[in-house]
Design an enzyme around this catalytic site. Sequence first.
Site, PDB file in Angstrom:
ATOM      1  N   GLY A  14      16.370  18.091  48.804  1.00 35.39           N
ATOM      2  CA  GLY A  14      17.720  17.723  48.501  1.00 35.39           C
ATOM      3  C   GLY A  14      18.255  17.975  47.114  1.00 35.39           C
ATOM      4  O   GLY A  14      17.796  18.831  46.403  1.00 35.39           O
ATOM      5  N   SER A  15      19.182  17.161  46.783  1.00 39.17           N
ATOM      6  CA  SER A  15      20.152  17.326  45.722  1.00 39.17           C
ATOM      7  C   SER A  15      19.590  17.759  44.371  1.00 39.17           C
ATOM      8  O   SER A  15      18.558  17.266  43.918  1.00 39.17           O
ATOM      9  CB  SER A  15      20.903  16.013  45.535  1.00 39.17           C
ATOM     10  N   SER A  16      20.354  18.637  43.715  1.00 31.82           N
ATOM     11  CA  SER A  16      19.989  19.058  42.359  1.00 31.82           C
ATOM     12  C   SER A  16      20.086  17.896  41.386  1.00 31.82           C
ATOM     13  O   SER A  16      19.480  17.929  40.312  1.00 31.82           O
ATOM     14  CB  SER A  16      20.883  20.210  41.898  1.00 31.82           C
ATOM     15  N   SER A  17      20.798  16.842  41.753  1.00 30.52           N
ATOM     16  CA  SER A  17      20.876  15.642  40.912  1.00 30.52           C
ATOM     17  C   SER A  17      19.528  14.944  40.802  1.00 30.52           C
ATOM     18  O   SER A  17      19.327  14.118  39.912  1.00 30.52           O
ATOM     19  CB  SER A  17      21.902  14.666  41.469  1.00 30.52           C
TER      20      SER A  17
END
Length: 139
Positions: free
Chosen positions: A59-62
Amino acid sequence: MSARSLVHGRIAGPVFKLDDPLSFWGGFDSASGKVIDRFHPQHGACLSGSILFMERGRGSSSGASVLAEAIRLGTAPAAIILLDADAIIATGALVAQMLYGIDCPVAAIGDEAEWQRLSALPRLDIEARTDAVRITPPA
């Protein structure tokens, strides 16, 4: 072994293997070091100080910022050993290394049989350098 160093460093610790990939963004609490994804099979497990084995991130690059914050707080895994290289996880560890001077080595093994063998050991010593990765049981 054909491991590739994504973020250098040297550490020793207990092994913790995740059964499924984990997103650090929304799946991991940087304040406690625990898996908070309620659908993850290891929900509630504490990853702090472990040599974390996971096939890949999810998932997310965050997630890179969550991992970097956990490294800063001292609640992150001590090292992360992946089956497949993951740029988001490597970025989080690299940012923490550059901003805070704290190492969380990250390596990708690429060989599933070797990854499975090492993930079954209770403790490991990790030395990830730019030219080589050494993963061994403690002497």
